[in-house]
Design a protein around this motif. Structure first.
Motif, PDB file in Angstrom:
ATOM      1  N   GLY A  58       4.355  -0.220  -2.822  1.00  0.00           N
ATOM      2  CA  GLY A  58       5.307   0.783  -2.380  1.00  0.00           C
ATOM      3  C   GLY A  58       4.621   2.109  -2.066  1.00  0.00           C
ATOM      4  N   GLU A  59       5.425   3.069  -1.657  1.00  0.00           N
ATOM      5  CA  GLU A  59       4.904   4.362  -1.213  1.00  0.00           C
ATOM      6  C   GLU A  59       4.106   5.081  -2.307  1.00  0.00           C
ATOM      7  OE1 GLU A  59       6.486   8.458   0.960  1.00  0.00           O
ATOM      8  OE2 GLU A  59       7.943   6.959   0.338  1.00  0.00           O
ATOM      9  N   LEU A  60       4.522   4.962  -3.560  1.00  0.00           N
ATOM     10  CA  LEU A  60       3.787   5.595  -4.649  1.00  0.00           C
ATOM     11  C   LEU A  60       2.355   5.064  -4.702  1.00  0.00           C
ATOM     12  CD1 LEU A  60       3.731   7.414  -7.194  1.00  0.00           C
ATOM     13  CD2 LEU A  60       4.507   5.427  -8.484  1.00  0.00           C
ATOM     14  N   LEU A  61       2.193   3.743  -4.605  1.00  0.00           N
ATOM     15  CA  LEU A  61       0.859   3.146  -4.654  1.00  0.00           C
ATOM     16  C   LEU A  61       0.076   3.419  -3.380  1.00  0.00           C
ATOM     17  CD1 LEU A  61       0.409   1.846  -7.373  1.00  0.00           C
ATOM     18  CD2 LEU A  61       2.753   1.498  -6.691  1.00  0.00           C
ATOM     19  N   ASP A  62       0.741   3.410  -2.237  1.00  0.00           N
ATOM     20  CA  ASP A  62       0.070   3.756  -0.977  1.00  0.00           C
ATOM     21  C   ASP A  62      -0.503   5.166  -1.061  1.00  0.00           C
ATOM     22  OD1 ASP A  62       0.921   1.304  -0.014  1.00  0.00           O
ATOM     23  OD2 ASP A  62       2.567   2.149   1.177  1.00  0.00           O
ATOM     24  N   THR A  63       0.263   6.074  -1.652  1.00  0.00           N
ATOM     25  CA  THR A  63      -0.182   7.452  -1.824  1.00  0.00           C
ATOM     26  C   THR A  63      -1.393   7.510  -2.746  1.00  0.00           C
ATOM     27  OG1 THR A  63       2.051   8.281  -1.449  1.00  0.00           O
ATOM     28  CG2 THR A  63       0.536   9.748  -2.602  1.00  0.00           C
ATOM     29  N   LEU A 120       8.829   9.055  -5.263  1.00  0.00           N
ATOM     30  CA  LEU A 120       8.245   8.040  -4.387  1.00  0.00           C
ATOM     31  C   LEU A 120       8.530   6.650  -4.952  1.00  0.00           C
ATOM     32  CD1 LEU A 120       4.711   9.652  -3.917  1.00  0.00           C
ATOM     33  CD2 LEU A 120       6.684   9.879  -2.402  1.00  0.00           C
ATOM     34  N   PRO A 121       8.954   5.703  -4.110  1.00  0.00           N
ATOM     35  CA  PRO A 121       9.309   4.375  -4.605  1.00  0.00           C
ATOM     36  C   PRO A 121       8.104   3.489  -4.911  1.00  0.00           C
ATOM     37  CG  PRO A 121       9.621   4.468  -2.249  1.00  0.00           C
ATOM     38  CD  PRO A 121       9.253   5.855  -2.684  1.00  0.00           C
ATOM     39  N   ALA A 122       8.288   2.619  -5.884  1.00  0.00           N
ATOM     40  CA  ALA A 122       7.360   1.536  -6.195  1.00  0.00           C
ATOM     41  C   ALA A 122       8.213   0.300  -6.462  1.00  0.00           C
ATOM     42  CB  ALA A 122       6.517   1.884  -7.408  1.00  0.00           C
ATOM     43  N   LEU A 123       7.716  -0.836  -6.063  1.00  0.00           N
ATOM     44  CA  LEU A 123       8.496  -2.070  -6.149  1.00  0.00           C
ATOM     45  C   LEU A 123       7.681  -3.186  -6.793  1.00  0.00           C
ATOM     46  CD1 LEU A 123       9.874  -1.768  -2.539  1.00  0.00           C
ATOM     47  CD2 LEU A 123      11.161  -1.361  -4.638  1.00  0.00           C
TER      48      LEU A 123
END
Length: 135
Positions: free
Chosen positions: A98-103, A86-89
């Motif tokens: 990013g998606e990692l943090l959204d998750t 999962l990406p994080a930026l």
């Protein structure tokens, strides 16, 4: 992974989980039961060759991680780790996104997240989380 312990929870084919990947695994170390949930980025459906993923559905990683974390805790997991591609930026204010943090915000039952995808070394805060994201 060839040993069958690799998990990707969000790949579905014709509405059912694929047969070649288990969604979770339970590890035991020094009496501690560690549940692991596997995740793949929703970007996979666009980034990977359609020949390989065209018939697969990639579900929301947050809801998926939460669902499986609850199941693992019912099975006796002391902690649950989500392992995701999962990406994080980075952002300019030190709070990554990013998606990692959204998750992580959605999956309250997961105790730790390990992610990769962005090919960046990131450290910093993401809301209430400290994030370290490797290449």
């Amino acid at each position: 992974r060839p040993d069958g312990k690799s998990q990707v929870t969000i790949q579905y084919e014709k509405g059912k989980p694929v047969a070649w990947a288990k969604p979770t695994t339970m590890l035991e170390k020094n009496g501690l039961k560690i549940g692991v949930v596997g995740l793949a980025t929703k970007e996979t459906s666009e980034a990977a060759h359609k020949k390989y993923v065209g018939n697969l559905e990639f579900k929301d990683s947050g809801a998926t991680a939460q669902k499986y974390s609850e199941e693992l805790k019912k099975q006796g997991a002391n902690i649950v780790i989500a392992l995701g591609h999962l990406p994080a930026l980075p952002s300019t204010d030190g709070y990554n996104y990013g998606e990692l943090l959204d998750t992580a915000y959605v999956a309250k039952g997961v105790d730790a997240f390990v992610g990769g995808h962005s090919h960046l070394n990131l450290q910093g805060f993401a809301g209430r989380f400290w994030q370290a994201h490797g290449e």
